[in-house]
Write a protein that holds these residues in place. Structure first.
Motif, PDB file in Angstrom:
ATOM      1  N   GLU A 154       0.842  -1.189   0.000  1.00 34.80           N
ATOM      2  CA  GLU A 154       0.000   0.000   0.000  1.00 34.80           C
ATOM      3  C   GLU A 154       0.882   1.247   0.000  1.00 34.80           C
ATOM      4  OE1 GLU A 154      -2.627  -0.292   3.305  1.00 34.80           O
ATOM      5  OE2 GLU A 154      -3.828  -1.907   2.392  1.00 34.80           O
ATOM      6  N   PRO A 155       0.298   2.425  -0.257  1.00 30.61           N
ATOM      7  CA  PRO A 155       1.109   3.647  -0.275  1.00 30.61           C
ATOM      8  C   PRO A 155       1.944   3.849   0.984  1.00 30.61           C
ATOM      9  CG  PRO A 155      -1.030   4.094  -1.229  1.00 30.61           C
ATOM     10  CD  PRO A 155      -1.092   2.686  -0.706  1.00 30.61           C
ATOM     11  N   ALA A 156       1.413   3.485   2.145  1.00 27.30           N
ATOM     12  CA  ALA A 156       2.181   3.650   3.387  1.00 27.30           C
ATOM     13  C   ALA A 156       3.434   2.772   3.378  1.00 27.30           C
ATOM     14  CB  ALA A 156       1.310   3.310   4.593  1.00 27.30           C
ATOM     15  N   ASP A 157       3.328   1.569   2.787  1.00 26.68           N
ATOM     16  CA  ASP A 157       4.497   0.698   2.682  1.00 26.68           C
ATOM     17  C   ASP A 157       5.536   1.309   1.741  1.00 26.68           C
ATOM     18  OD1 ASP A 157       3.299  -1.369   4.314  1.00 26.68           O
ATOM     19  OD2 ASP A 157       2.036  -1.827   2.585  1.00 26.68           O
ATOM     20  N   ALA A 158       5.054   1.870   0.623  1.00 23.88           N
ATOM     21  CA  ALA A 158       5.974   2.526  -0.307  1.00 23.88           C
ATOM     22  C   ALA A 158       6.641   3.734   0.346  1.00 23.88           C
ATOM     23  CB  ALA A 158       5.225   2.945  -1.576  1.00 23.88           C
ATOM     24  N   ASP A 159       5.882   4.460   1.172  1.00 23.74           N
ATOM     25  CA  ASP A 159       6.465   5.580   1.906  1.00 23.74           C
ATOM     26  C   ASP A 159       7.635   5.105   2.766  1.00 23.74           C
ATOM     27  OD1 ASP A 159       4.515   7.144   0.797  1.00 23.74           O
ATOM     28  OD2 ASP A 159       3.264   7.218   2.602  1.00 23.74           O
TER      29      ASP A 159
ATOM     30  N   LEU B 268      15.498   3.407   1.367  1.00 23.15           N
ATOM     31  CA  LEU B 268      16.275   3.988   0.266  1.00 23.15           C
ATOM     32  C   LEU B 268      16.555   5.475   0.466  1.00 23.15           C
ATOM     33  CD1 LEU B 268      14.693   2.335  -2.922  1.00 23.15           C
ATOM     34  CD2 LEU B 268      16.632   1.578  -1.562  1.00 23.15           C
ATOM     35  N   ARG B 269      16.412   5.933   1.685  1.00 21.64           N
ATOM     36  CA  ARG B 269      16.567   7.366   1.940  1.00 21.64           C
ATOM     37  C   ARG B 269      17.914   7.899   1.462  1.00 21.64           C
ATOM     38  NH1 ARG B 269      13.985  12.135   2.420  1.00 21.64           N
ATOM     39  NH2 ARG B 269      15.160  13.580   3.733  1.00 21.64           N
ATOM     40  N   ASN B 270      18.988   7.155   1.706  1.00 22.20           N
ATOM     41  CA  ASN B 270      20.334   7.611   1.364  1.00 22.20           C
ATOM     42  C   ASN B 270      20.873   6.980   0.082  1.00 22.20           C
ATOM     43  OD1 ASN B 270      20.519   9.230   3.733  1.00 22.20           O
ATOM     44  ND2 ASN B 270      20.975   7.370   4.923  1.00 22.20           N
ATOM     45  N   SER B 271      20.000   6.291  -0.649  1.00 17.37           N
ATOM     46  CA  SER B 271      20.438   5.670  -1.898  1.00 17.37           C
ATOM     47  C   SER B 271      20.530   6.712  -3.000  1.00 17.37           C
ATOM     48  CB  SER B 271      19.457   4.567  -2.316  1.00 17.37           C
ATOM     49  OG  SER B 271      19.415   3.546  -1.342  1.00 17.37           O
ATOM     50  N   PRO B 272      21.311   6.462  -4.051  1.00 20.48           N
ATOM     51  CA  PRO B 272      21.381   7.386  -5.183  1.00 20.48           C
ATOM     52  C   PRO B 272      20.006   7.607  -5.798  1.00 20.48           C
ATOM     53  CG  PRO B 272      23.144   5.768  -5.315  1.00 20.48           C
ATOM     54  CD  PRO B 272      22.235   5.324  -4.213  1.00 20.48           C
TER      55      PRO B 272
ATOM     56  N   ARG C 123      16.592   5.002  -6.605  1.00 19.08           N
ATOM     57  CA  ARG C 123      15.227   5.226  -6.133  1.00 19.08           C
ATOM     58  C   ARG C 123      14.270   5.390  -7.305  1.00 19.08           C
ATOM     59  NH1 ARG C 123      14.880  10.072  -3.340  1.00 19.08           N
ATOM     60  NH2 ARG C 123      13.179   9.296  -2.046  1.00 19.08           N
ATOM     61  N   LEU C 124      14.725   6.093  -8.345  1.00 19.46           N
ATOM     62  CA  LEU C 124      13.878   6.309  -9.511  1.00 19.46           C
ATOM     63  C   LEU C 124      13.612   5.002 -10.243  1.00 19.46           C
ATOM     64  CD1 LEU C 124      12.423   8.387 -11.244  1.00 19.46           C
ATOM     65  CD2 LEU C 124      14.549   8.736 -12.512  1.00 19.46           C
ATOM     66  N   ALA C 125      14.662   4.165 -10.390  1.00 19.57           N
ATOM     67  CA  ALA C 125      14.503   2.892 -11.089  1.00 19.57           C
ATOM     68  C   ALA C 125      13.541   1.974 -10.341  1.00 19.57           C
ATOM     69  CB  ALA C 125      15.861   2.206 -11.246  1.00 19.57           C
TER      70      ALA C 125
ATOM     71  N   ARG D  42       5.980   9.550  -5.268  1.00 18.54           N
ATOM     72  CA  ARG D  42       6.794   9.214  -6.429  1.00 18.54           C
ATOM     73  C   ARG D  42       8.081  10.029  -6.423  1.00 18.54           C
ATOM     74  NH1 ARG D  42       3.246   9.915 -10.067  1.00 18.54           N
ATOM     75  NH2 ARG D  42       2.673   7.725 -10.299  1.00 18.54           N
ATOM     76  N   PRO D  43       9.245   9.368  -6.510  1.00 17.31           N
ATOM     77  CA  PRO D  43      10.516  10.100  -6.503  1.00 17.31           C
ATOM     78  C   PRO D  43      10.601  11.116  -7.638  1.00 17.31           C
ATOM     79  CG  PRO D  43      10.902   7.768  -6.133  1.00 17.31           C
ATOM     80  CD  PRO D  43       9.456   7.914  -6.491  1.00 17.31           C
ATOM     81  N   ARG D  44      11.274  12.217  -7.375  1.00 12.55           N
ATOM     82  CA  ARG D  44      11.411  13.259  -8.380  1.00 12.55           C
ATOM     83  C   ARG D  44      12.125  12.730  -9.613  1.00 12.55           C
ATOM     84  NH1 ARG D  44      14.263  18.273  -5.728  1.00 12.55           N
ATOM     85  NH2 ARG D  44      15.595  16.589  -4.969  1.00 12.55           N
ATOM     86  N   GLY D  45      11.671  13.222 -10.763  1.00 12.05           N
ATOM     87  CA  GLY D  45      12.274  12.799 -12.017  1.00 12.05           C
ATOM     88  C   GLY D  45      11.533  11.669 -12.674  1.00 12.05           C
ATOM     89  N   ALA D  46      10.555  11.086 -11.982  1.00 19.03           N
ATOM     90  CA  ALA D  46       9.803   9.985 -12.566  1.00 19.03           C
ATOM     91  C   ALA D  46       8.951  10.476 -13.715  1.00 19.03           C
ATOM     92  CB  ALA D  46       8.922   9.328 -11.494  1.00 19.03           C
ATOM     93  N   LYS D  47       8.921   9.680 -14.758  1.00 19.16           N
ATOM     94  CA  LYS D  47       8.087   9.990 -15.920  1.00 19.16           C
ATOM     95  C   LYS D  47       6.947   9.003 -15.971  1.00 19.16           C
ATOM     96  CE  LYS D  47      12.022  11.657 -18.634  1.00 19.16           C
ATOM     97  NZ  LYS D  47      12.796  11.476 -19.877  1.00 19.16           N
TER      98      LYS D  47
END
Length: 341
Positions: free
Chosen positions: A68-73, A80-84, A88-90, A125-130
């Protein structure tokens, strides 16, 4: 006027067992791999997608349709907070959730009682996502409606031979997964009626890969393709006024002639245009979305739905996708056989 209780009259289904859900999860991932291969993605891209899904599944510990969205949050905001940002986008653009929603929403509701929705929304959704797109081909009944209407049109069309040629080429694409460029380059002699149970097509100009040049393959005339070709050759081909004994006589001739009076090959524009016109007339809901390449996707989906394994489908359509193994939780993705034909 009195109010009455409205009851759901649909059949009540028992929840699926853990074993059934595990098998379904493996089959769904196999179907996702096939869909990405049909869309023309590179092997490495598909392996990357499945690798991302495997890592999310390992962290989550349950089938991803429960996410669910809370899990994705929690996953993107903490794990993945400190991941490149690229990682995160991939992970966020993995189309598996969209695949489940488009193809298995009803089935998952029946099996689990859940209505599947993508847990990655506008808020997390992480920034840069299309906006990603997943090609979903038309259903079997829709394709049947197209060719039934198109076939009926042959009795009243102004130019029978070109219309029948376009009809046959498109139907062949949907039956055996030919690309439009491959269909244009077929010779009459490329039909090998004596091979296999139904006969085979010798595709001499198949799609190459990484500069390898054209790859040849033999394609079984399954799904009624043998009947389609017999009708075309016996009732239509002769109307193009070419000599079937001439070496290099094209399977799909053009109305235009060479200097010696023989027929030229049909161009891909003619086949694409014929399909577009027929779709607008007989399957208007698909408009310009139904292209020859989408018919190839349809063929792959039908073959998989009929029980043909992924490796055999890849061989038939000349794909070279190496299926990633193992799948989630250490299970191997179903690598499911084409030599039966």
């Amino acid at each position: 006027m009195a109010l009455a209780v409205v009851r759901d009259l649909r059949e009540h289904w028992a929840p699926a067992s853990a074993e059934e859900l595990e098998r379904f999860e493996t089959d769904a991932l196999s179907g996702f791999v096939l869909a990405r291969a049909s869309a023309g993605l590179a092997d490495g891209t598909i392996r990357g997608d499945v690798g991302h899904l495997d890592q999310i599944r390992t962290w989550f510990g349950r089938p991803l349709w429960d996410m669910e969205p809370a899990d994705a949050d929690a996953y993107f905001g903490k794990v993945l907070r400190n991941s490149p940002s690229g990682t995160r986008l991939a992970r966020s653009q993995a189309l598996y959730f969209l695949f489940l929603e488009l193809r298995h929403k009803v089935e998952l509701h029946r099996m689990t009682g859940r209505v599947i929705e993508c847990p990655i929304d506008e808020m997390n959704r992480p920034r840069g996502a299309k906006d990603a797109q997943l090609r979903i081909p038309p259903t079997g009944p829709e394709v049947g409606t197209l060719f039934t209407g198109w076939g009926g049109e042959l009795a009243t069309c102004r130019k029978f031979a070109p219309t029948a040629r376009n009809y046959t080429a498109a139907k062949l694409m949907s039956q055996v997964g030919l690309r439009v460029s491959e269909a244009c380059k077929l010779d009459l002699a490329d039909i090998k009626w004596n091979l296999g149970r139904f006969g085979k097509l010798h595709v001499r100009h198949g799609k190459g890969k990484r500069g390898s040049g054209p790859r040849e393959r033999m394609v079984p005339l399954i799904n009624g393709a043998d009947r389609t070709l017999r009708w075309f050759i016996e009732d239509v081909w002769g109307q193009f006024d070419d000599d079937h004994r001439r070496p290099g006589a094209p399977l799909f001739p053009s109305e235009r002639k060479n200097a010696d009076g023989s027929s030229r090959r049909v161009g891909d524009d003619a086949l694409r245009g014929g399909l577009k016109t027929a779709t607008q007339a007989h399957l208007p809901g698909w408009g310009e979305r139904l292209t020859p390449h989408v018919l190839l996707h349809f063929c792959a989906s039908q073959l998989y739905g009929n029980g043909l394994d992924l490796l055999a489908i890849q061989e038939s359509l000349s794909g070279r996708v190496r299926l990633p193994q193992p799948g989630p939780q250490g299970r191997e993705v179903a690598v499911p056989d084409l030599h039966r034909a």
